[in-house]
Write a protein that holds these residues in place. Sequence first.
Motif, mmCIF file in Angstrom:
data_model
loop_
_atom_site.group_PDB
_atom_site.id
_atom_site.type_symbol
_atom_site.label_atom_id
_atom_site.label_comp_id
_atom_site.label_asym_id
_atom_site.label_seq_id
_atom_site.Cartn_x
_atom_site.Cartn_y
_atom_site.Cartn_z
ATOM 1 N N ALA A 176 -12.228 -20.617 34.945
ATOM 2 C CA ALA A 176 -12.671 -19.252 35.249
ATOM 3 C C ALA A 176 -13.477 -19.171 36.537
ATOM 4 C CB ALA A 176 -13.494 -18.712 34.076
ATOM 5 N N GLY A 177 -14.245 -20.232 36.849
ATOM 6 C CA GLY A 177 -15.030 -20.227 38.087
ATOM 7 C C GLY A 177 -16.388 -19.588 37.944
ATOM 8 N N ARG A 178 -16.851 -19.282 36.715
ATOM 9 C CA ARG A 178 -18.164 -18.686 36.502
ATOM 10 C C ARG A 178 -19.263 -19.732 36.671
ATOM 11 N NH1 ARG A 178 -18.383 -14.235 33.137
ATOM 12 N NH2 ARG A 178 -20.638 -14.295 33.603
ATOM 13 N N THR A 179 -20.406 -19.306 37.253
ATOM 14 C CA THR A 179 -21.502 -20.224 37.552
ATOM 15 C C THR A 179 -22.712 -19.906 36.680
ATOM 16 O OG1 THR A 179 -20.772 -20.494 39.833
ATOM 17 C CG2 THR A 179 -23.053 -21.051 39.381
ATOM 18 N N SER A 180 -23.441 -20.967 36.273
ATOM 19 C CA SER A 180 -24.655 -20.802 35.484
ATOM 20 C C SER A 180 -25.540 -22.025 35.715
ATOM 21 C CB SER A 180 -24.319 -20.657 33.991
ATOM 22 O OG SER A 180 -25.482 -20.397 33.233
ATOM 23 N N THR A 198 -27.228 -26.564 38.482
ATOM 24 C CA THR A 198 -26.273 -25.464 38.609
ATOM 25 C C THR A 198 -24.867 -25.995 38.327
ATOM 26 O OG1 THR A 198 -27.640 -24.382 40.278
ATOM 27 C CG2 THR A 198 -25.343 -23.696 40.155
ATOM 28 N N VAL A 199 -24.162 -25.300 37.437
ATOM 29 C CA VAL A 199 -22.827 -25.746 37.053
ATOM 30 C C VAL A 199 -21.825 -24.601 37.168
ATOM 31 C CG1 VAL A 199 -23.647 -27.540 35.487
ATOM 32 C CG2 VAL A 199 -23.278 -25.223 34.615
ATOM 33 N N THR A 200 -20.548 -24.989 37.247
ATOM 34 C CA THR A 200 -19.450 -24.029 37.267
ATOM 35 C C THR A 200 -18.517 -24.330 36.110
ATOM 36 O OG1 THR A 200 -19.569 -23.756 39.664
ATOM 37 C CG2 THR A 200 -17.499 -23.137 38.603
ATOM 38 N N VAL A 201 -18.071 -23.283 35.427
ATOM 39 C CA VAL A 201 -17.134 -23.427 34.317
ATOM 40 C C VAL A 201 -15.730 -23.156 34.837
ATOM 41 C CG1 VAL A 201 -16.487 -22.627 32.036
ATOM 42 C CG2 VAL A 201 -18.898 -22.682 32.684
ATOM 43 N N GLY A 255 -10.917 -27.001 26.179
ATOM 44 C CA GLY A 255 -9.991 -27.180 27.285
ATOM 45 C C GLY A 255 -10.580 -26.794 28.624
ATOM 46 N N ASP A 256 -11.666 -25.999 28.609
ATOM 47 C CA ASP A 256 -12.372 -25.698 29.851
ATOM 48 C C ASP A 256 -13.180 -26.918 30.269
ATOM 49 O OD1 ASP A 256 -11.298 -23.195 29.680
ATOM 50 O OD2 ASP A 256 -13.153 -22.184 29.087
ATOM 51 N N MET A 257 -13.629 -26.913 31.510
ATOM 52 C CA MET A 257 -14.415 -28.041 32.012
ATOM 53 C C MET A 257 -15.660 -27.530 32.721
ATOM 54 S SD MET A 257 -13.307 -31.216 34.524
ATOM 55 C CE MET A 257 -12.055 -31.829 33.401
ATOM 56 N N ILE A 258 -16.797 -28.132 32.409
ATOM 57 C CA ILE A 258 -18.055 -27.813 33.080
ATOM 58 C C ILE A 258 -18.328 -28.897 34.116
ATOM 59 C CG2 ILE A 258 -20.531 -27.443 32.780
ATOM 60 C CD1 ILE A 258 -19.953 -26.547 29.916
ATOM 61 N N VAL A 259 -18.550 -28.465 35.363
ATOM 62 C CA VAL A 259 -18.785 -29.400 36.466
ATOM 63 C C VAL A 259 -19.976 -28.902 37.278
ATOM 64 C CG1 VAL A 259 -16.322 -29.967 36.597
ATOM 65 C CG2 VAL A 259 -17.255 -28.195 38.092
ATOM 66 N N LYS A 260 -20.540 -29.788 38.070
ATOM 67 C CA LYS A 260 -21.545 -29.346 39.020
ATOM 68 C C LYS A 260 -20.853 -28.508 40.085
ATOM 69 C CE LYS A 260 -24.929 -33.067 38.431
ATOM 70 N NZ LYS A 260 -25.646 -34.193 39.069
ATOM 71 N N THR A 261 -21.511 -27.433 40.480
ATOM 72 C CA THR A 261 -20.875 -26.446 41.360
ATOM 73 C C THR A 261 -20.352 -27.067 42.650
ATOM 74 O OG1 THR A 261 -22.270 -24.703 40.435
ATOM 75 C CG2 THR A 261 -21.247 -24.266 42.572
ATOM 76 N N ALA A 262 -21.048 -28.052 43.188
ATOM 77 C CA ALA A 262 -20.638 -28.650 44.468
ATOM 78 C C ALA A 262 -19.620 -29.769 44.289
ATOM 79 C CB ALA A 262 -21.866 -29.187 45.201
#
Length: 426
Positions: free
Chosen positions: A274-278, A268-271, A312-319
């Motif tokens: 924006a804060g959107r999760t996928s 599970t990741v958050t972008v 420029g956006d960043m994908i991270v693990k939600t936690a």
Amino acid sequence: MSALENLPDTDHGLLRFLTCGSVDDGKSTLIGRLLFDTKTILADTLNAIEKTSAKRGTSAVDLSLLTDGLQAEREQGITIDVAYRYFSTGTRKYIIADAPGHEQYTRNMVTAASTANLAIILVDARKGVLTQTRRHSYLASLVGIPHLLVAVNKMDLVDYDQATFERIKADYLAFAEKLGIKDVRFIPLSALNGDMIVDRGERLGWYDGPTLLDILETVPAAHTEQAEDFRFPVQFVCRPQDSANPELHDYRGFMGRVESGEIVVGDTVTVLPAGRTSTIKDIQIGGESIERAIHEQSVTLLLADEIDISRGDMIVKTAEAPEQLKQIDATLCWLSETPLSPARTYLLRHTTREVKAKVAKIDYRLDVNTLAQEPATALAMNDIARLTLKLAQPILADPYVENRATGAFIIIDESTNNTVGAGMIG
């Protein structure tokens, strides 16, 4: 038997290391000796430096010529630019940065140190710990190099005297304690004669520690010493737009480099921002799917959901989300001949994100020779300062001590597009 024949047949990963120290301490000769004794010099290169050495009137091959590549360096016998060299031993690959010793090239040294995981700080056995030794040690510590190795060189010129080595070691440890340097090792050697570089030699019998190559082989590689949060700055959004291929019609891949941590299909990741999760639907390298991506791999991530994502956006693990900062406290090294002006607006590039920035205040300028903190209203080339920057949009940052990739940034002059500063957050 050569020391290389005793090395274990395992891969210890890539090691980036830096050589630094005072002028004429033998940095370039040390690297030349290391390349020579590990048999990683091409025959035509060796032939060229043999001819140059003969023109200079030296009886032996001048191994420093292997790294002093600029004509001005060879004429003056000093290092000016950062010279990068690459070699491998069968168990590990290396990238060496030979940094200049002169104070006026501080910016070159900071640039070289920014990616290193080990710094070899050379000390001339005849001169001991000098101002430049302390300055380079501080800079290496400042940019987060986790391991320092103090190499007491030119032991042949003090008759391989153990007392001289022990005195230099004690002097340096007293300085390192004040600076808070923790992981530092010491080794006596002669780069000119090759003692304790790859082979032990016969003149330092009182030293029972490892050789230089032994230490290089066992230093931990970057990203391996502690768990790291997953950070994936998006560089490019891949949309093939190939209507003739049904498989590519809805393809949307997010390309970039895993700066730290790892990611697995199904995570599970958050972008951000924006804060959107996928969730991660697929990970690809060169069009081939893989199950897992780790630090420093360049990959394409595919998400299970349609999310508006751009460079420029960043994908991270939600936690594991980093802070979003519109104001940062940082240590900045000024690289430009044009002084920094608090009245001007600059462009700050952090990972793949660019925002406009202004200096809110300069806390102090650091005298890199005495480590004294001095008041300042502007910064000249090679100055290092502590300051606060205000940003037009937030960046997704970690403290530099926790993550060197997402804790670092550069400053760009919008009018010239030149890189004029490099900084560390926190």
